[in-house]
Design a protein around this motif. Structure first.
Motif, mmCIF file in Angstrom:
data_model
loop_
_atom_site.group_PDB
_atom_site.id
_atom_site.type_symbol
_atom_site.label_atom_id
_atom_site.label_comp_id
_atom_site.label_asym_id
_atom_site.label_seq_id
_atom_site.Cartn_x
_atom_site.Cartn_y
_atom_site.Cartn_z
ATOM 1 N N ILE A 388 47.504 35.780 57.889
ATOM 2 C CA ILE A 388 47.240 35.047 56.640
ATOM 3 C C ILE A 388 45.819 34.481 56.643
ATOM 4 N N GLN A 389 45.409 33.936 57.793
ATOM 5 C CA GLN A 389 44.077 33.345 57.844
ATOM 6 C C GLN A 389 43.001 34.404 57.627
ATOM 7 N N ARG A 390 43.189 35.584 58.197
ATOM 8 C CA ARG A 390 42.192 36.640 58.024
ATOM 9 C C ARG A 390 42.190 37.162 56.583
ATOM 10 N N LEU A 391 43.396 37.290 56.012
ATOM 11 C CA LEU A 391 43.448 37.714 54.615
ATOM 12 C C LEU A 391 42.793 36.677 53.698
ATOM 13 N N PHE A 392 43.072 35.384 54.016
ATOM 14 C CA PHE A 392 42.484 34.318 53.210
ATOM 15 C C PHE A 392 40.951 34.337 53.332
ATOM 16 N N ALA A 393 40.472 34.545 54.568
ATOM 17 C CA ALA A 393 39.015 34.596 54.783
ATOM 18 C C ALA A 393 38.405 35.795 54.070
ATOM 19 N N THR A 394 39.135 36.928 54.096
ATOM 20 C CA THR A 394 38.642 38.121 53.396
ATOM 21 C C THR A 394 38.571 37.869 51.889
ATOM 22 N N GLY A 395 39.586 37.197 51.357
ATOM 23 C CA GLY A 395 39.572 36.863 49.938
ATOM 24 C C GLY A 395 38.413 35.963 49.559
ATOM 25 N N MET A 396 38.156 34.957 50.428
ATOM 26 C CA MET A 396 37.029 34.038 50.159
ATOM 27 C C MET A 396 35.717 34.816 50.186
ATOM 28 N N THR A 397 35.565 35.744 51.117
ATOM 29 C CA THR A 397 34.333 36.540 51.212
ATOM 30 C C THR A 397 34.139 37.376 49.954
ATOM 31 N N LEU A 398 35.234 38.007 49.487
ATOM 32 C CA LEU A 398 35.137 38.822 48.285
ATOM 33 C C LEU A 398 34.782 37.984 47.059
ATOM 34 N N GLN A 399 35.370 36.767 46.981
ATOM 35 C CA GLN A 399 35.045 35.893 45.850
ATOM 36 C C GLN A 399 33.578 35.486 45.876
ATOM 37 N N SER A 400 33.053 35.247 47.088
ATOM 38 C CA SER A 400 31.624 34.891 47.195
ATOM 39 C C SER A 400 30.757 36.073 46.811
ATOM 40 N N GLY A 409 32.344 46.698 36.001
ATOM 41 C CA GLY A 409 33.470 47.434 36.593
ATOM 42 C C GLY A 409 33.687 47.072 38.050
ATOM 43 N N ALA A 410 32.585 46.965 38.803
ATOM 44 C CA ALA A 410 32.716 46.611 40.232
ATOM 45 C C ALA A 410 33.250 45.206 40.392
ATOM 46 N N SER A 411 32.808 44.297 39.517
ATOM 47 C CA SER A 411 33.282 42.905 39.591
ATOM 48 C C SER A 411 34.783 42.821 39.331
ATOM 49 N N GLU A 412 35.253 43.615 38.360
ATOM 50 C CA GLU A 412 36.698 43.606 38.063
ATOM 51 C C GLU A 412 37.500 44.149 39.249
ATOM 52 N N ARG A 413 36.980 45.188 39.880
ATOM 53 C CA ARG A 413 37.687 45.738 41.039
ATOM 54 C C ARG A 413 37.776 44.723 42.176
ATOM 55 N N VAL A 414 36.703 44.016 42.417
ATOM 56 C CA VAL A 414 36.712 42.990 43.465
ATOM 57 C C VAL A 414 37.720 41.904 43.124
ATOM 58 N N GLN A 415 37.762 41.520 41.835
ATOM 59 C CA GLN A 415 38.694 40.459 41.427
ATOM 60 C C GLN A 415 40.145 40.920 41.609
ATOM 61 N N ARG A 416 40.407 42.222 41.291
ATOM 62 C CA ARG A 416 41.772 42.729 41.502
ATOM 63 C C ARG A 416 42.128 42.736 42.985
ATOM 64 N N ALA A 417 41.158 43.059 43.820
ATOM 65 C CA ALA A 417 41.405 43.046 45.269
ATOM 66 C C ALA A 417 41.736 41.632 45.745
ATOM 67 N N VAL A 418 41.022 40.630 45.198
ATOM 68 C CA VAL A 418 41.300 39.233 45.557
ATOM 69 C C VAL A 418 42.720 38.858 45.128
ATOM 70 N N ASN A 419 43.106 39.278 43.911
ATOM 71 C CA ASN A 419 44.460 38.972 43.430
ATOM 72 C C ASN A 419 45.523 39.658 44.308
ATOM 73 N N ASP A 420 45.233 40.915 44.699
ATOM 74 C CA ASP A 420 46.171 41.619 45.584
ATOM 75 C C ASP A 420 46.315 40.904 46.922
ATOM 76 N N LEU A 421 45.213 40.390 47.424
ATOM 77 C CA LEU A 421 45.282 39.629 48.683
ATOM 78 C C LEU A 421 46.131 38.383 48.520
ATOM 79 N N ASP A 422 46.012 37.708 47.368
ATOM 80 C CA ASP A 422 46.854 36.524 47.116
ATOM 81 C C ASP A 422 48.336 36.893 47.097
ATOM 82 N N GLU A 423 48.653 38.015 46.426
ATOM 83 C CA GLU A 423 50.043 38.466 46.381
ATOM 84 C C GLU A 423 50.543 38.833 47.775
ATOM 85 N N THR A 424 49.674 39.470 48.569
ATOM 86 C CA THR A 424 50.048 39.837 49.940
ATOM 87 C C THR A 424 50.324 38.600 50.770
#
Length: 571
Positions: A388-400, A409-424
């Protein structure tokens, strides 16, 4: 002068003829007595040569009938209560005649007179004795009677009964003396046979104990060891049925987990109440409970129909210390001897090995459960602290990083990846909660709920329905199916109470791994042709929801059978 000379010659001649006739009569009597003594000695030797108790008893009554020239003979073994017969052997009657007369005498009338007063008795006409009750229907006519007790070590073992001396004569004092002599020899032979039987039985118990110990030491499953114990106990005691019943979680009932022998299938899975069953009485009292006839025992109200044709029984508690973990039930055929205390004592120790098997299984299961829980805790910690901590850190990195991306388009893909990490992360947290949850199915399992539902229905029906459960109901049946099965069971029992006017209801709940089958059978009036079907439609809908079906049939004896089946693979 000629007449005077003839007189002295004729008188000695007449006297000589009388003397010769008297001598011949005495010779015939001596020869008859000699032959009878020889016959008695042969009978004593014949009886003494046998070591099997059943054969000894049969030889005794056959020899007695021959020695006193009786048409009918019987030997009654006195039961533990000292008032009735526990075994009754007859000669002179065919199997058809015995069956037509009915059950063997219990110890009333003339036969009971010898039980109450163990001394020789001779009667010229049986029916004239004050204790005579007469004969049951289809009983052959009998007039003359002779009876003597058989004693084994100053204790009355049973009585010899002889009737209908051939030729229409009465039994005389010589017949009584012969029978009394045979009874003494019979007592010695019976004692020897019992000692031999006891030694052989001990040897068999020792061999059986060694076999069970091997199974325990090799780590065999509890069900396998328990089944082996029941099977060996059945063979050693000559029982027709052996069953092992284990108490349910609430202790108010027992379920038959293993059965072998007479109608074993109908007993396996049967739920028996503590109050009203022989196994329940043994569980409650923590001691062996014996019955001379399970089909005619006022203490037994449940399961007697399935025991039809059986007789003596014993229920031995399976104990570990003072705790009773189950009950071993053994039942013999009707007409067989009742279980003696000498048989019950080794049985109690032998059944205790089943308790050892259960305790070992519990300890193994407990150790496995602890290891499993510890492993789950480790996995949960690792998931929480690392994944969880690594996923959370990965999400924070992607948001930054998202703030540095100009492409939409790239920004939307990154945002979807962040949302997927939250669901995970949410899924992992849910999984951690499930790993750490230690709720068991004991309290809310299908078995417990079914027993509770059937118990509640007794108040409405006016009697307790019988319940039989088989299979891994708590492990194999999903929660949704279990909930519908309990609802269907409650509705079926309610319908039986309202509409069937039945006095017997049988419930069977069986899981074979691929299908759950709930069967409710009553002996009532059946389903009326124009009756309301809304309740049945609801039950059918609950079955169709899981890909199953509901069927109503009429058993051969009348009433209704409701069968609710659901495939577990589709559920």
């Amino acid at each position: 002068m000629a007449n005077a000379e003839e007189a002295p010659v004729r008188l000695p001649q007449l006297r000589l003829d009388e003397l010769l006739e008297e001598l011949q009569a005495r010779l015939d009597a001596a020869r008859s007595t000699r032959d009878r003594v020889h016959s008695l000695l042969e009978a004593v030797l014949s009886v003494g040569r046998e070591l099997d108790l059943e054969h000894v008893l049969r030889r005794i009554v056959e020899a007695a009938a021959v020695l006193v020239d009786a048409q009918y003979g019987a030997l009654g073994v006195i039961g533990c209560d000292g008032r009735t017969h526990s075994q009754f052997l007859t000669v002179g009657m065919t199997e058809e005649e015995i069956a037509a007369v009915g059950p063997f005498p219990s110890g009333h009338g003339i036969l009971g007179e010898l039980i109450r007063r163990p001394e020789a008795l001779r009667l010229p006409i049986i029916r004239e004795h004050p204790a005579s009750y007469g004969f049951p229907p289809n009983h052959p006519p009998m007039n003359t009677f002779a009876g003597v007790p058989i004693r084994v070590r100053d204790q009355v073992f049973g009585n010899l009964y002889l009737t209908e001396k051939r030729g229409g004569a009465d039994f005389d004092a010589e017949d009584e003396a012969v029978l009394s002599t045979l009874a003494v020899a019979a007592g010695v032979a019976i004692d020897n046979a019992r000692l031999y039987e006891e030694s052989m039985r001990r040897e068999r118990w020792l061999r059986a104990s060694a076999e069970v110990t091997t199974g325990l030491m090799s780590g065999s499953p509890t069900a396998e060891v328990t089944g082996l114990i029941a099977e060996l106990a059945k063979d050693i005691t000559g029982a027709e049925l052996a069953a092992v019943a284990l108490p349910l979680a609430d202790g108010a009932a027992l379920t038959v987990e293993f059965a072998i022998g007479h109608q074993a299938e109908s007993h396996r899975g049967l739920v028996l109440p503590v109050d009203g069953s022989l196994v329940g009485l043994a569980l409650a009292e923590g001691r062996p409970v014996m019955s001379d006839d399970v089909c005619d025992d006022p203490r037994i109200r449940e399961g007697q129909r399935r025991l039809a044709g059986l007789g003596p029984a014993v229920a031995a508690p399976i104990k570990s210390g003072e705790a009773v973990r189950g009950v071993l039930l053994l039942v013999r055929d009707r007409g067989r001897p009742a279980f003696s205390q000498d048989e019950v004592e080794p049985l109690l120790g032998f059944a205790g090995q089943a308790a050892v098997a259960m305790e070992l299984e519990e300890r193994r299961s407990g150790a496995e459960q602890i290891a499993l829980l510890e492993d789950r805790d480790r996995i949960a910690r690792d998931l929480h602290d690392l994944a969880i901590q690594r996923l959370f850190a990965t999400g924070m990195t992607l948001q930054s990083a998202d703030r540095l991306i100009d492409h939409t388009g790239a920004s939307e893909r990154v945002q979807r990846a962040v949302n997927d990490l939250d669901e995970t992360i949410k899924i992992i947290r849910s999984t951690i909660f499930g790993l750490r949850s230690r709720e068991t199915a004991a309290q809310h399992g299908l078995r417990t709920r079914a027993v509770r539902t059937v118990g509640d229905a007794a108040a409405v029906l006016g009697f307790a329905p019988s319940l039989r459960m088989e299979g891994l109901l708590d492990a194999q049946v999903p929660r949704e199916v279990a909930a519908d099965a309990v609802a269907v069971l409650g509705e079926a029992l309610a319908n039986a109470a309202r509409h069937s006017h039945a006095d017997r209801v049988e419930v069977a709940l069986v899981s074979d791994g691929g299908q759950l089958t709930l069967t409710v059978t009553d002996n009532g009036v059946g389903v009326p042709a124009g009756g309301r079907r809304s309740g049945l439609r609801n039950l059918a809908e609950r079955a169709r929801r899981h890909g199953g079906e509901l069927r109503l049939t009429t058993p051969p004896g009348g009433g209704t059978t409701l069968a609710w089946r659901v495939p577990l693979t589709m559920a």
